[in-house]
Design a protein around this motif. Sequence first.
Motif, PDB file in Angstrom:
ATOM      1  N   THR A  85     -17.860 -23.102   2.308  1.00 20.03           N
ATOM      2  CA  THR A  85     -17.027 -22.078   2.999  1.00 20.03           C
ATOM      3  C   THR A  85     -16.949 -20.834   2.292  1.00 20.03           C
ATOM      4  O   THR A  85     -17.348 -20.670   1.340  1.00 20.03           O
ATOM      5  CB  THR A  85     -15.376 -22.500   3.137  1.00 20.03           C
TER       6      THR A  85
ATOM      7  N   THR B 221     -14.811 -16.636   2.079  1.00 18.96           N
ATOM      8  CA  THR B 221     -13.805 -15.673   2.377  1.00 18.96           C
ATOM      9  C   THR B 221     -14.315 -14.140   1.786  1.00 18.96           C
ATOM     10  O   THR B 221     -14.655 -14.191   0.535  1.00 18.96           O
ATOM     11  CB  THR B 221     -12.515 -15.883   2.148  1.00 18.96           C
TER      12      THR B 221
ATOM     13  N   ALA C  45     -23.199 -13.038   6.413  1.00 13.55           N
ATOM     14  CA  ALA C  45     -21.788 -13.369   6.496  1.00 13.55           C
ATOM     15  C   ALA C  45     -20.840 -12.149   7.060  1.00 13.55           C
ATOM     16  O   ALA C  45     -21.273 -11.034   7.254  1.00 13.55           O
ATOM     17  CB  ALA C  45     -21.324 -13.134   4.982  1.00 13.55           C
TER      18      ALA C  45
ATOM     19  N   GLU D 219     -11.522 -17.272   6.756  1.00 16.24           N
ATOM     20  CA  GLU D 219     -12.397 -18.240   6.099  1.00 16.24           C
ATOM     21  C   GLU D 219     -13.280 -18.644   7.220  1.00 16.24           C
ATOM     22  O   GLU D 219     -13.233 -18.918   8.182  1.00 16.24           O
ATOM     23  CB  GLU D 219     -11.513 -19.575   5.719  1.00 16.24           C
ATOM     24  N   HIS D 220     -14.610 -18.755   6.786  1.00 15.28           N
ATOM     25  CA  HIS D 220     -15.810 -19.176   7.497  1.00 15.28           C
ATOM     26  C   HIS D 220     -16.756 -20.082   6.825  1.00 15.28           C
ATOM     27  O   HIS D 220     -16.598 -20.311   5.606  1.00 15.28           O
ATOM     28  CB  HIS D 220     -16.834 -17.845   7.871  1.00 15.28           C
ATOM     29  N   ARG D 221     -17.603 -20.766   7.586  1.00 13.44           N
ATOM     30  CA  ARG D 221     -18.480 -21.922   7.101  1.00 13.44           C
ATOM     31  C   ARG D 221     -19.643 -21.313   7.026  1.00 13.44           C
ATOM     32  O   ARG D 221     -19.979 -20.411   7.854  1.00 13.44           O
ATOM     33  CB  ARG D 221     -18.626 -23.125   7.912  1.00 13.44           C
ATOM     34  N   TRP D 222     -20.420 -21.484   5.954  1.00 11.22           N
ATOM     35  CA  TRP D 222     -21.837 -21.082   5.624  1.00 11.22           C
ATOM     36  C   TRP D 222     -22.939 -22.455   5.592  1.00 11.22           C
ATOM     37  O   TRP D 222     -22.373 -23.691   5.005  1.00 11.22           O
ATOM     38  CB  TRP D 222     -21.974 -20.401   4.385  1.00 11.22           C
TER      39      TRP D 222
END
Length: 141
Positions: free
Chosen positions: A51, A53, A83, A89-92
């Motif tokens: 994750t 941010t 990104a 918050e994001h997933r990668w």
Amino acid sequence: MRVRPLLAAALGSAALLCAAVGPATAAPDESVTVDRAGRLAADGTVTLSGTYTCTGGTGPVFISSSLSQDSPNYRHGIGGTRAVCDGAEHRWTNTSKVTSEKLEPGAAHVEATIMELRSSGGLPLPTFHATGQQDITLSRA
């Protein structure tokens, strides 16, 4: 043509570029994590995830990752994901095929970095938002 002046100019330029790149210090609202498990396919394709941010990206921002196994001095670059720096918050997920060395299922170490390319005098220079490290387990996919 003299080699010494050209070499001195090249080394001086490299030193200036390195000095312009700041250390990877994360703002309190920026972070990157690495999941404790990675996947290793039979053809050498590695998939890592986690994750992130980040905030305030003005140029292109990427999540890069590298993996080491057995030797901390030898790392494999595993992909790069674009990104979004909107504070959420994001997933990668990064995937790359490693062909230079045979990786095995088991213990490994991953480092992930949020890096932005900011223009400085027309030259894109890396700016680091955050970095994270994690010991992981590579499993057969």
